[in-house]
Design a protein around this motif. Structure first.
Motif, PDB file in Angstrom:
ATOM      1  N   THR A 295       0.841  -1.203   0.000  1.00 25.49           N
ATOM      2  CA  THR A 295       0.000   0.000   0.000  1.00 25.49           C
ATOM      3  C   THR A 295       0.871   1.246   0.000  1.00 25.49           C
ATOM      4  N   VAL A 296       0.416   2.237  -0.727  1.00 27.17           N
ATOM      5  CA  VAL A 296       1.019   3.564  -0.651  1.00 27.17           C
ATOM      6  C   VAL A 296      -0.079   4.478  -0.149  1.00 27.17           C
ATOM      7  N   SER A 297       0.223   5.234   0.905  1.00 23.09           N
ATOM      8  CA  SER A 297      -0.830   6.101   1.438  1.00 23.09           C
ATOM      9  C   SER A 297      -0.356   7.532   1.541  1.00 23.09           C
ATOM     10  N   GLN A 298      -1.301   8.440   1.376  1.00 22.67           N
ATOM     11  CA  GLN A 298      -1.064   9.863   1.583  1.00 22.67           C
ATOM     12  C   GLN A 298      -2.319  10.421   2.234  1.00 22.67           C
ATOM     13  N   THR A 299      -2.135  11.347   3.159  1.00 18.75           N
ATOM     14  CA  THR A 299      -3.309  11.982   3.755  1.00 18.75           C
ATOM     15  C   THR A 299      -3.448  13.382   3.191  1.00 18.75           C
ATOM     16  N   PHE A 300      -4.602  13.649   2.609  1.00 18.25           N
ATOM     17  CA  PHE A 300      -4.868  14.950   2.003  1.00 18.25           C
ATOM     18  C   PHE A 300      -5.786  15.745   2.907  1.00 18.25           C
ATOM     19  N   SER A 301      -5.483  17.039   3.081  1.00 19.22           N
ATOM     20  CA  SER A 301      -6.396  17.861   3.868  1.00 19.22           C
ATOM     21  C   SER A 301      -6.654  19.169   3.143  1.00 19.22           C
ATOM     22  N   GLY A 302      -7.858  19.673   3.346  1.00 22.81           N
ATOM     23  CA  GLY A 302      -8.309  20.878   2.661  1.00 22.81           C
ATOM     24  C   GLY A 302      -9.775  21.041   2.978  1.00 22.81           C
ATOM     25  N   PRO A 303     -10.582  21.413   1.985  1.00 23.33           N
ATOM     26  CA  PRO A 303     -12.023  21.531   2.225  1.00 23.33           C
ATOM     27  C   PRO A 303     -12.614  20.234   2.789  1.00 23.33           C
ATOM     28  N   PHE A 304     -11.985  19.140   2.501  1.00 17.24           N
ATOM     29  CA  PHE A 304     -12.310  17.897   3.211  1.00 17.24           C
ATOM     30  C   PHE A 304     -11.038  17.089   3.360  1.00 17.24           C
ATOM     31  N   GLU A 305     -11.068  16.140   4.286  1.00 19.78           N
ATOM     32  CA  GLU A 305      -9.869  15.384   4.566  1.00 19.78           C
ATOM     33  C   GLU A 305     -10.054  13.953   4.060  1.00 19.78           C
ATOM     34  N   ALA A 306      -9.028  13.411   3.428  1.00 25.96           N
ATOM     35  CA  ALA A 306      -9.150  12.050   2.923  1.00 25.96           C
ATOM     36  C   ALA A 306      -7.816  11.334   3.066  1.00 25.96           C
ATOM     37  N   GLN A 307      -7.901  10.104   3.560  1.00 29.26           N
ATOM     38  CA  GLN A 307      -6.713   9.281   3.506  1.00 29.26           C
ATOM     39  C   GLN A 307      -6.814   8.467   2.227  1.00 29.26           C
ATOM     40  N   ALA A 308      -5.831   8.647   1.341  1.00 27.49           N
ATOM     41  CA  ALA A 308      -5.876   7.964   0.057  1.00 27.49           C
ATOM     42  C   ALA A 308      -4.898   6.804   0.077  1.00 27.49           C
ATOM     43  N   LEU A 309      -5.352   5.656  -0.412  1.00 26.25           N
ATOM     44  CA  LEU A 309      -4.477   4.482  -0.441  1.00 26.25           C
ATOM     45  C   LEU A 309      -4.500   3.858  -1.825  1.00 26.25           C
TER      46      LEU A 309
ATOM     47  N   ILE B 235       0.043   8.520  -8.842  1.00 26.81           N
ATOM     48  CA  ILE B 235      -1.367   8.205  -9.077  1.00 26.81           C
ATOM     49  C   ILE B 235      -2.272   8.955  -8.090  1.00 26.81           C
ATOM     50  N   LEU B 236      -1.900   8.955  -6.817  1.00 26.51           N
ATOM     51  CA  LEU B 236      -2.761   9.600  -5.810  1.00 26.51           C
ATOM     52  C   LEU B 236      -2.781  11.118  -6.000  1.00 26.51           C
ATOM     53  N   ASN B 237      -1.618  11.727  -6.212  1.00 26.38           N
ATOM     54  CA  ASN B 237      -1.573  13.165  -6.471  1.00 26.38           C
ATOM     55  C   ASN B 237      -2.422  13.521  -7.691  1.00 26.38           C
ATOM     56  N   ALA B 238      -2.341  12.686  -8.729  1.00 28.90           N
ATOM     57  CA  ALA B 238      -3.077  12.991  -9.963  1.00 28.90           C
ATOM     58  C   ALA B 238      -4.583  12.949  -9.715  1.00 28.90           C
ATOM     59  N   CYS B 239      -5.036  11.961  -8.946  1.00 26.14           N
ATOM     60  CA  CYS B 239      -6.467  11.876  -8.635  1.00 26.14           C
ATOM     61  C   CYS B 239      -6.926  13.099  -7.858  1.00 26.14           C
ATOM     62  N   MET B 240      -6.151  13.465  -6.815  1.00 27.43           N
ATOM     63  CA  MET B 240      -6.584  14.563  -5.970  1.00 27.43           C
ATOM     64  C   MET B 240      -6.441  15.897  -6.686  1.00 27.43           C
ATOM     65  N   SER B 241      -5.421  16.058  -7.531  1.00 31.45           N
ATOM     66  CA  SER B 241      -5.309  17.349  -8.211  1.00 31.45           C
ATOM     67  C   SER B 241      -6.370  17.476  -9.300  1.00 31.45           C
ATOM     68  N   SER B 242      -6.836  16.343  -9.825  1.00 34.93           N
ATOM     69  CA  SER B 242      -7.939  16.409 -10.778  1.00 34.93           C
ATOM     70  C   SER B 242      -9.204  16.906 -10.063  1.00 34.93           C
ATOM     71  N   LEU B 243      -9.461  16.359  -8.863  1.00 38.87           N
ATOM     72  CA  LEU B 243     -10.577  16.859  -8.041  1.00 38.87           C
ATOM     73  C   LEU B 243     -10.404  18.357  -7.764  1.00 38.87           C
ATOM     74  N   ALA B 244      -9.181  18.710  -7.343  1.00 37.13           N
ATOM     75  CA  ALA B 244      -8.910  20.097  -6.961  1.00 37.13           C
ATOM     76  C   ALA B 244      -9.116  21.043  -8.142  1.00 37.13           C
ATOM     77  N   ASP B 245      -8.607  20.644  -9.320  1.00 40.01           N
ATOM     78  CA  ASP B 245      -8.745  21.478 -10.520  1.00 40.01           C
ATOM     79  C   ASP B 245     -10.205  21.717 -10.847  1.00 40.01           C
TER      80      ASP B 245
END
Lengths: 204, 326, 124
Positions: free
Chosen positions: A64-78, A118-128
């Motif tokens: 597993t590779v995990s990153q925790t993203f925080s901002g308007p909502f918080e998500a642990q992405a795996l 992969i995780l950064n790309a998913c979250m930055s797509s949401l962010a964009d």
């Protein structure tokens, strides 16, 4: 318990597909070869259902590779792959002439980077698309069995956005999953962003 | 607390670190870099200060490092660049001697966002990983670069895609000029993914070598031309071929490969490895281009796969019909 | 304008959101255009032979035949149809395949910019 409408799921799937499409492009730049990444479907499940789905694969050892993203909502992405699939990805990405000894020295970092992309790309797509922004921790890679994975120890209330990812490198198809673990409050914020976006496009 | 250290002190700490530190501003200019980085990059703080990072390190252009910097500044997301996938991305050297010999340091690079509150927006942190990585890897990378610049497919010895594209353009113009037909055939190994998964890639490679040999034997050099077109695809350029000739040749090749009887337990089609072939003949005239020729052979191949694979299909450009080769 | 003379655009995408977005943005820019939709490459092939669209916007990753294959087939049967691949699959190999099939490439997400680009290609 939330349920998502057809349009909401469709929109999330499309947004994440744009994300994994960008990730595939970055990965293909690294390996100098075509990389196909698709996430055909998104489902929203409770944490224990996500566990059941993951365990339905006969393999109990995961990477597993995990990153925790925080901002308007918080998500642990795996990003979760069965261990053998993860090794296969690294072997394909790093090169077939790499010895197992060499591989084991670097598999953690290489896998970490692949997950990061992969995780950064998913979250930055949401962010964009939502016009929002996130902070994130650095990616953390772990090999381990089900007990040592954080997805299995979160609290009961958590919801999981679950995506199956199909990755094709050098003609090998490798399957894994992306999980976004969200609290109920975070899930509501995500849905608020989503509904706002759909409304702004005249699609709700 | 950092506040107790003071700015000057903090700079000394950063300078003494046993890792490279580069700080960029919003315009991707170098705001600060530490002594470690100056020594390894061979650039003084003055020569780097305020200069765009991409200008000082053109190797970063179009690379994942550039994307990571964008991610940090634009999306506030951190990235990690592993030595296994990037190795020697930046021109950093352990010693001046290494620099002379172009022996770059193996690098683990972290690219971190610093937020929007101050001029400093992005931190690039570099760790020296050279000691952990064998010399063979460098050699392997060089072999890899050589392989990409050749015109031959390394595994099978037939022409690669690059040479195919050039040859097709040449033959197309020749046929156009002389009003001759031009045949194209695409040979695709059926369910080769499953084969590779079942028998392993080494065995898969052997198959490709054997099939390439059959194709090479089947054509008339120097007129005909065989190339590895994709992972499990070969393409044949057959100038002057008629529909009848090319159909017969396609079916012969299919049978010849089948009679090799390369066991394929992973196939649902047959006990042995089979191929699907798409083929077409075109008389290039007027506005016609190689796209149409390639698409036609592709479409014939798609049809062969859809009809159940293990067959050769001819696509007629005149009437848009498909024909099973026999 | 006569119904028969207004351009007909076929949108092929398995995502409902993408179809709706594209339809809305094209309708904003070119209110006269007629627009029809398909959710897969197979359905698109059927519609093309019946409706003869002037322009096609095609996604790549869809269930069933891929958008690239569908585009190739449309191009052979109807060489006059102008085709845009509108896809999240942005890597070089897809762009190459697009140019090999002689179709235009537009990267998702669908934005005013990408739609303007596609329209410019259709009308070129």
């Amino acid at each position: 318990m939330f349920t998502l409408g057809e349009m909401q799921l469709d929109a999330l799937a499309e947004i994440f597909n744009i994300g994994v499409g960008r990730a595939a492009s970055s990965l293909s730049l690294i390996v100098n070869d075509e990389v196909l990444l698709t996430a055909p479907e998104v489902i929203l499940v409770r944490r224990e259902q996500a566990i059941k789905l993951l365990l339905s694969a006969e393999l109990q050892q995961f990477s597993t590779v995990s990153q925790t993203f925080s901002g308007p909502f918080e998500a642990q992405a795996l990003l979760v792959f069965p261990e053998s699939n993860a090794l296969e990805i690294v072997r394909l990405m790093v090169g077939p002439h790499m010895s197992i000894e060499e591989l084991s020295e670097f598999e953690q970092e290489a896998m970490c980077e692949i997950g990061n992309i992969i995780l950064n790309a998913c979250m930055s797509s949401l962010a964009d698309i939502f016009h929002i922004s996130f902070d994130s921790t650095l990616p953390l890679h772990r090999f381990g069995n089900t007990e040592s994975l954080s997805v299995f120890e979160g609290n009961e209330e958590q919801m999981v956005l679950l995506l199956q990812v199909d990755m094709v490198i050098s003609q090998q198809c490798i399957q894994g999953h992306i999980l976004f673990l969200l609290s109920v409050a975070s899930m509501s914020s995500l849905l608020a962003c989503l509904d706002q976006y759909l409304a702004a496009q005249g699609l709700s | 607390m950092a506040g107790d250290l003071g700015n000057a002190n903090l700079c000394t700490v950063i300078d003494r670190l046993e890792a490279g530190v580069v700080i960029l501003d919003e315009a991707r200019r170098i705001l600060h870099c530490n002594r470690w980085f100056n020594l390894r990059s061979g650039q003084t703080a003055d020569s780097l200060g305020q200069r765009p990072f991409a200008e000082m390190f053109p190797e970063a252009a179009g690379s994942r490092l550039e994307q990571a910097i964008e991610h940090a500044i634009h999306d506030h997301l951190p990235s990690l660049l592993s030595p296994a996938l990037h190795g020697t991305l930046l021109p950093l050297y352990q010693t001046p001697d290494d620099r002379r010999r172009e022996k770059r340091m193996q690098q683990l690079i972290h690219v971190l966002p610093l937020g929007d509150d101050s001029a400093a927006r992005c931190l690039i942190q570099i760790t020296d990983m050279t000691a952990n990585i064998s010399r063979e890897r460098l050699l392997r990378q060089q072999t890899e670069i050589l392989r990409r610049t050749t015109t031959q497919d390394q595994l099978t010895g037939v022409a690669n895609r690059r040479q195919f594209d050039e040859r097709l353009a040449t033959e197309f113009h020749k046929a156009q000029r002389n009003h001759h037909p031009l045949g194209l055939m695409i040979v695709d190994l059926d369910l080769f993914n499953a084969y590779n998964t079942h028998y392993g890639r080494d065995q898969g490679d052997n198959c490709l070598i054997e099939i390439a040999a059959i194709l090479k034997n089947a054509v008339r050099p120097p007129f005909d031309f065989v190339a590895r077109y994709g992972g499990d695809e070969f393409a044949l350029i057959l100038p002057g071929s008629s529909e009848k000739d090319i159909c017969r040749q396609a079916e012969n090749l299919r049978l010849q490969i089948a009679t090799l009887a390369m066991a394929n337990a992973a196939s649902s089609l047959a006990k042995h490895l089979t191929v699907s072939i798409g083929t077409t003949v075109m008389r290039p005239e007027g506005e016609a281009n190689t796209h149409t020729l390639l698409s036609s052979a592709d479409v014939a191949l798609y049809q062969a796969k859809r009809d159940g694979r293990n067959r050769a299909i001819y696509f007629s450009l005149e009437d848009g019909s498909f024909k099973l080769c026999s | 304008m006569d119904e028969k003379n207004t351009p007909l655009l076929l949108i092929v995408d398995d995502s409902r959101m993408s179809r709706m977005l594209l339809r809305a943005m094209v309708a904003d820019n070119r209110p006269a255009w007629r627009i029809i939709e398909a959710v897969s490459g197979d359905e698109a092939l059927k519609m093309v032979s019946e409706a003869r669209p002037d322009f096609v916007s095609m996604d790549v990753n869809m269930p069933g035949i891929s958008g690239l294959e569908a585009a190739g087939r449309i191009r052979i049967r109807h060489p006059d149809a102008r085709i845009v691949l509108c896809t999240a699959n942005i890597q070089e190999s897809t762009r190459e395949a697009a140019s090999r099939a002689g179709v235009h490439f537009v990267a998702k997400p669908i934005t005013v910019q990408s739609v303007t680009d596609a329209i410019a290609f259709f009308e070129a």
